[in-house]
Design a protein around this motif. Structure first.
Motif, PDB file in Angstrom:
ATOM      1  N   UNK A  35      60.465  81.324   3.083  1.00 30.57           N
ATOM      2  CA  UNK A  35      59.646  82.486   3.449  1.00 30.57           C
ATOM      3  C   UNK A  35      58.398  82.077   4.211  1.00 30.57           C
ATOM      4  N   UNK A  36      57.748  81.003   3.761  1.00 34.19           N
ATOM      5  CA  UNK A  36      56.543  80.504   4.452  1.00 34.19           C
ATOM      6  C   UNK A  36      56.894  80.048   5.862  1.00 34.19           C
ATOM      7  N   UNK A  37      57.990  79.330   6.000  1.00 41.64           N
ATOM      8  CA  UNK A  37      58.419  78.839   7.314  1.00 41.64           C
ATOM      9  C   UNK A  37      58.739  80.016   8.238  1.00 41.64           C
ATOM     10  N   UNK A  38      59.397  81.045   7.719  1.00 46.39           N
ATOM     11  CA  UNK A  38      59.718  82.212   8.542  1.00 46.39           C
ATOM     12  C   UNK A  38      58.456  82.937   8.999  1.00 46.39           C
ATOM     13  N   UNK A  39      57.466  83.072   8.104  1.00 46.61           N
ATOM     14  CA  UNK A  39      56.198  83.717   8.505  1.00 46.61           C
ATOM     15  C   UNK A  39      55.485  82.891   9.573  1.00 46.61           C
ATOM     16  N   UNK A  40      55.476  81.569   9.409  1.00 39.60           N
ATOM     17  CA  UNK A  40      54.845  80.704  10.408  1.00 39.60           C
ATOM     18  C   UNK A  40      55.569  80.792  11.746  1.00 39.60           C
ATOM     19  N   UNK A  41      56.881  80.827  11.718  1.00 38.90           N
ATOM     20  CA  UNK A  41      57.646  80.954  12.963  1.00 38.90           C
ATOM     21  C   UNK A  41      57.356  82.286  13.646  1.00 38.90           C
ATOM     22  N   UNK A  43      54.556  83.998  13.415  1.00 34.52           N
ATOM     23  CA  UNK A  43      53.208  83.890  13.974  1.00 34.52           C
ATOM     24  C   UNK A  43      53.213  83.071  15.259  1.00 34.52           C
ATOM     25  N   UNK A  44      53.944  81.967  15.257  1.00 34.43           N
ATOM     26  CA  UNK A  44      54.045  81.134  16.457  1.00 34.43           C
ATOM     27  C   UNK A  44      54.691  81.919  17.589  1.00 34.43           C
ATOM     28  N   UNK A  46      54.678  85.208  18.016  1.00 35.95           N
ATOM     29  CA  UNK A  46      53.726  86.210  18.497  1.00 35.95           C
ATOM     30  C   UNK A  46      52.654  85.575  19.375  1.00 35.95           C
ATOM     31  N   UNK A  47      52.129  84.418  18.956  1.00 34.17           N
ATOM     32  CA  UNK A  47      51.114  83.727  19.760  1.00 34.17           C
ATOM     33  C   UNK A  47      51.672  83.291  21.112  1.00 34.17           C
ATOM     34  N   UNK A  48      52.901  82.825  21.111  1.00 41.35           N
ATOM     35  CA  UNK A  48      53.534  82.412  22.361  1.00 41.35           C
ATOM     36  C   UNK A  48      53.707  83.614  23.296  1.00 41.35           C
ATOM     37  N   UNK A  49      54.141  84.726  22.751  1.00 40.27           N
ATOM     38  CA  UNK A  49      54.307  85.938  23.573  1.00 40.27           C
ATOM     39  C   UNK A  49      52.955  86.397  24.130  1.00 40.27           C
ATOM     40  N   UNK A  50      51.905  86.321  23.318  1.00 37.27           N
ATOM     41  CA  UNK A  50      50.575  86.731  23.760  1.00 37.27           C
ATOM     42  C   UNK A  50      50.068  85.799  24.868  1.00 37.27           C
ATOM     43  N   UNK A  51      50.232  84.489  24.676  1.00 36.77           N
ATOM     44  CA  UNK A  51      49.799  83.545  25.700  1.00 36.77           C
ATOM     45  C   UNK A  51      50.605  83.704  26.987  1.00 36.77           C
TER      46      UNK A  51
END
Length: 154
Positions: A35-41, A43-44, A46-51
């Motif tokens: 679950x932690x890994x999925x949340x981190x992925x 977030x990553x 979303x950040x990639x899409x924003x950048x």
């Protein structure tokens, strides 16, 4: 009658229960880590899409600034107009996005600064723009400029 006394080799009930409890603990840890890994992925991602959205906006502004000869900022309507004899492009700055004639960038701007010949301008003719955004640091800002045509002084 002959009785054969052989013991069957097996685990005791206590040993089996200990193994089941340890297995349950390991499985619980594995699922929580998953679950932690999925949340981190997420977030990553979303950040990639924003950048990517920021880079796309910067490329579009750079191309438009350098292909159009005139850039005007209308502060009252929050519209950046880039024009030349062959075409015109407008960027409208909304509260949660920036839209152009051909694209929409889902980026919330924190601050917009416009310049003409190195001096800040509130409205009118411009030759540079500096944009800062929410959810980013000052390192992730956009500064786009164009070289002025010398005929603007005549």
């Amino acid at each position: 009658m002959i009785k054969i006394n052989q013991k069957i080799k097996a685990f005791t009930l206590t040993e089996v229960m200990v193994v089941i409890v340890i297995s349950a603990i390991v499985a619980g840890l594995a699922f929580s880590i998953l679950g932690i890994v999925q949340r981190n992925m997420s977030t990553i991602e979303d950040n990639y899409a924003y950048q990517t959205e920021l880079q796309s906006l910067e490329v579009a502004l750079t191309i438009d600034f350098n292909t159009h000869t005139n850039a005007q900022w209308n502060a009252r309507e929050d519209i950046l107009t880039l024009s030349s004899p062959i075409g015109k492009r407008q960027y409208k700055f909304l509260t949660d996005s920036i839209t152009s004639d051909i694209d929409q960038y889902l980026i919330k701007t924190k601050e917009k600064r416009f310049y003409f010949e190195g001096e800040p301008v509130n409205s009118g003719r411009i030759d540079a723009v500096k944009l800062t955004f929410d959810k980013t640091t000052d390192l992730h800002r956009i500064f786009v400029f164009k070289h002025n045509d010398p005929t603007i002084h005549f």
